[in-house]
Design an enzyme around this catalytic site. Structure first.
Site, PDB file in Angstrom:
ATOM      1  CG  HIS A 116      -0.317  -0.133   2.528  1.00  0.00           C
ATOM      2  ND1 HIS A 116      -1.016   0.028   3.699  1.00  0.00           N
ATOM      3  CD2 HIS A 116       0.967  -0.400   2.890  1.00  0.00           C
ATOM      4  CE1 HIS A 116      -0.211  -0.146   4.728  1.00  0.00           C
ATOM      5  NE2 HIS A 116       0.996  -0.407   4.260  1.00  0.00           N
ATOM      6  CG  HIS A 117       3.843   2.073   2.337  1.00  0.00           C
ATOM      7  ND1 HIS A 117       2.997   2.920   3.018  1.00  0.00           N
ATOM      8  CD2 HIS A 117       4.234   1.113   3.236  1.00  0.00           C
ATOM      9  CE1 HIS A 117       2.875   2.505   4.270  1.00  0.00           C
ATOM     10  NE2 HIS A 117       3.601   1.418   4.423  1.00  0.00           N
ATOM     11  CB  ALA A 118       3.737   0.810  -4.578  1.00  0.00           C
ATOM     12  CD  GLN A 157      -2.538   7.491   5.063  1.00  0.00           C
ATOM     13  OE1 GLN A 157      -1.439   7.699   4.567  1.00  0.00           O
ATOM     14  NE2 GLN A 157      -3.613   8.184   4.711  1.00  0.00           N
ATOM     15  CG  ASP A 159       1.829   6.305   1.834  1.00  0.00           C
ATOM     16  OD1 ASP A 159       1.778   5.065   1.972  1.00  0.00           O
ATOM     17  OD2 ASP A 159       2.892   6.911   1.556  1.00  0.00           O
TER      18      ASP A 159
END
Length: 313
Positions: A116-118, A157, A159
């Site tokens: 989920h950070h890519a 999170q 992001d």
């Protein structure tokens, strides 16, 4: 039968200078292989054009052709070797396949993913391609669903997921996380729930139910993609929350029961989990998959709606 997606390339050799838990995917596979009632599926690599629907084509080329610049590798957290690049194109396909299977079976799990950070033009935080968004965009573009909700319960999170879905009204995002944890700069999800350090089971679970149920009522998703990070556990190396192992089980059981009771297919990706004992980390993830699958199966599709309180689950 619980549909589980796995590919041998998920178990890539650890690159030099990497702190990521590279062996956990293989250990999760081994632990789940000992469980009854599982049906295994393997994804094909995700086509480049599917990745380019979410990520910048130049960045996709850098990964696929194994020429990611050093500054981007530093943001990712490890070098992108040929084995890592091979893994990177299979993981998003695994989450997409889990979504397809969930639409048919009710629940399915990918034994990797939750990256989920890519971001559009770079990876970050141990994430290369954002499998959640790649899968969601493809499922919408193929007409499998009209609306998707990505529910992110990782301690960090989501992001990248929030940034990549901005301007896509058919994809809603929910993130419940430790507010003071990575990343320092948060993106804006459809709904963000930033928790203070040290939150324990009751407060976490009550907050999850109180905030997620109204969003589900608002979005009315045809599918939920679930980032099932197990790093909110109190003993996680990179977490700042204080859930017990029973609390993690209760979280997953509640979400699966809620989805099943409302007739919403649910597909999970592994998400974060970190520690000094790889087997302990893998056990948390394997327990999550089994809890989700078995809890979903207890609720018939199209059952009664659950109340907003966690106790109703």
């Amino acid at each position: 039968m619980i549909a589980v997606v796995h590919h041998p390339s998920y178990v890539a050799p650890a690159p030099a200078r990497s702190a990521y838990e590279w062996n956990k995917n293989g250990l999760v596979r081994d632990l789940l292989s000992d469980a009854d009632g599982l049906e295994w599926h393997a994804p094909e690599p995700m086509p480049r054009q599917w990745l380019e629907a979410v990520h910048d084509p130049d960045y996709v080329a850098e990964v696929v052709e194994v020429r990611v610049p050093r500054d981007k590798e530093r943001r990712i957290g490890f070098p992108v070797t040929p084995a890592v690049a091979h893994r990177a194109v299979h993981v998003p396909a695994g989450t997409w396949l889990a979504g397809k299977l969930a639409l048919d079976r009710g629940y399915a799990a990918n034994t990797a993913g939750g990256s989920h950070h890519a971001l559009a033009d770079t990876g970050a935080g141990y994430c290369i391609f954002n499998d959640l968004v790649c899968a969601a965009v493809r499922l919408v573009e193929e007409g499998d669903v009209a609306r998707i909700l990505i529910v992110d319960c990782d301690v960090h999170q989501g992001d990248g997921t929030a940034a990549l879905t901005a301007g896509r009204p058919e994809i809603a995002t929910y993130s419940i996380h430790a507010e003071k944890n990575f990343p320092v700069r948060k993106a804006r999800s459809t709904l963000d729930i930033g928790l203070p350090d040290g939150v324990e089971d009751d407060e976490y679970l009550d907050t999850l139910a109180r905030t997620l149920v109204p969003l589900i009522d608002q979005v009315r998703p045809d599918l939920i993609l679930y980032q099932a990070g197990v790093d909110p556990w109190s003993g996680d190396k990179l977490g700042r929350l204080s859930l017990s192992l029973d609390g993690l089980i209760a979280r997953d059981a509640w979400l699966a029961g809620l989805c099943a009771g409302r007739g919403i297919p649910l597909a999970s990706a592994l998400g974060g989990g970190y520690g000094t004992d790889p087997m302990e980390v893998a056990q948390r993830h394997a327990r999550s998959v089994l809890t989700l699958g078995r809890s979903y199966a207890k609720q018939p599709l199209g059952g009664p709606k659950l109340k907003s309180s966690f106790a109703a689950g």
